[in-house]
Write a protein that holds these residues in place. Structure first.
Motif, PDB file in Angstrom:
ATOM      1  N   LYS A 147      17.486 -44.444 -38.329  1.00 50.36           N
ATOM      2  CA  LYS A 147      17.774 -45.658 -37.636  1.00 50.36           C
ATOM      3  C   LYS A 147      18.187 -45.082 -36.176  1.00 50.36           C
ATOM      4  O   LYS A 147      19.079 -44.467 -36.120  1.00 50.36           O
ATOM      5  CB  LYS A 147      18.596 -46.631 -38.216  1.00 50.36           C
ATOM      6  N   GLN A 148      17.611 -45.574 -35.355  1.00 47.80           N
ATOM      7  CA  GLN A 148      17.910 -45.390 -33.720  1.00 47.80           C
ATOM      8  C   GLN A 148      19.400 -46.021 -33.455  1.00 47.80           C
ATOM      9  O   GLN A 148      19.483 -47.254 -33.837  1.00 47.80           O
ATOM     10  CB  GLN A 148      16.772 -45.539 -32.793  1.00 47.80           C
ATOM     11  N   ALA A 151      20.985 -39.766 -46.574  1.00 44.24           N
ATOM     12  CA  ALA A 151      21.071 -38.408 -47.261  1.00 44.24           C
ATOM     13  C   ALA A 151      20.132 -37.616 -47.498  1.00 44.24           C
ATOM     14  O   ALA A 151      19.902 -36.385 -47.205  1.00 44.24           O
ATOM     15  CB  ALA A 151      22.170 -38.574 -48.495  1.00 44.24           C
ATOM     16  N   LYS A 152      18.875 -38.225 -47.877  1.00 44.48           N
ATOM     17  CA  LYS A 152      17.641 -37.559 -48.118  1.00 44.48           C
ATOM     18  C   LYS A 152      16.850 -37.346 -46.852  1.00 44.48           C
ATOM     19  O   LYS A 152      16.415 -36.201 -46.981  1.00 44.48           O
ATOM     20  CB  LYS A 152      16.706 -38.597 -48.756  1.00 44.48           C
ATOM     21  N   VAL A 158      25.563 -32.757 -35.540  1.00 47.73           N
ATOM     22  CA  VAL A 158      25.181 -33.413 -36.830  1.00 47.73           C
ATOM     23  C   VAL A 158      26.723 -33.808 -37.296  1.00 47.73           C
ATOM     24  O   VAL A 158      27.345 -32.836 -37.497  1.00 47.73           O
ATOM     25  CB  VAL A 158      24.494 -32.254 -37.953  1.00 47.73           C
ATOM     26  N   HIS A 159      26.713 -34.957 -37.706  1.00 44.15           N
ATOM     27  CA  HIS A 159      28.024 -35.279 -38.235  1.00 44.15           C
ATOM     28  C   HIS A 159      27.623 -35.957 -39.709  1.00 44.15           C
ATOM     29  O   HIS A 159      27.208 -37.070 -39.834  1.00 44.15           O
ATOM     30  CB  HIS A 159      28.628 -36.483 -37.428  1.00 44.15           C
ATOM     31  N   GLY A 196      24.747 -39.945 -45.830  1.00 40.47           N
ATOM     32  CA  GLY A 196      23.693 -39.323 -44.926  1.00 40.47           C
ATOM     33  C   GLY A 196      24.565 -38.980 -43.888  1.00 40.47           C
ATOM     34  O   GLY A 196      25.737 -38.115 -43.810  1.00 40.47           O
ATOM     35  N   GLY A 197      24.108 -39.306 -42.342  1.00 39.08           N
ATOM     36  CA  GLY A 197      24.880 -38.848 -41.214  1.00 39.08           C
ATOM     37  C   GLY A 197      24.188 -39.163 -39.947  1.00 39.08           C
ATOM     38  O   GLY A 197      23.354 -39.732 -39.864  1.00 39.08           O
TER      39      GLY A 197
END
Length: 63
Positions: free
Chosen positions: A2-3, A16-17, A37-38, A44-45
């Motif tokens: 998702k932007q 997460a996937k 990357v957080h 997820g992140g």
């Protein structure tokens, strides 16, 4: 994926996937490591790509 932050933003929220798939492709050398990357654990992140175009290529590859 998702932007976040507008139509041409390179900041995305990944499940997460999706994050695992992206990082796997980075390890395999198919993609460069994103700018940032957080990880948010099992949720997820957030990922900052170099460009919107790079994000779209990744999105097509990991969906």
């Amino acid at each position: 994926m998702k932007q976040i932050c507008g139509e041409t933003s390179a900041l995305f929220s990944l499940s997460a996937k999706e994050l695992a798939a992206l990082l796997g492709r980075v390890r395999e050398g198919q993609f460069e490591h994103p700018v940032a990357v957080h990880s948010e654990g099992p949720m997820g992140g957030l990922v900052q790509f170099r460009s919107f175009e790079e994000a779209m290529l990744v999105k097509l590859a990991i969906v």
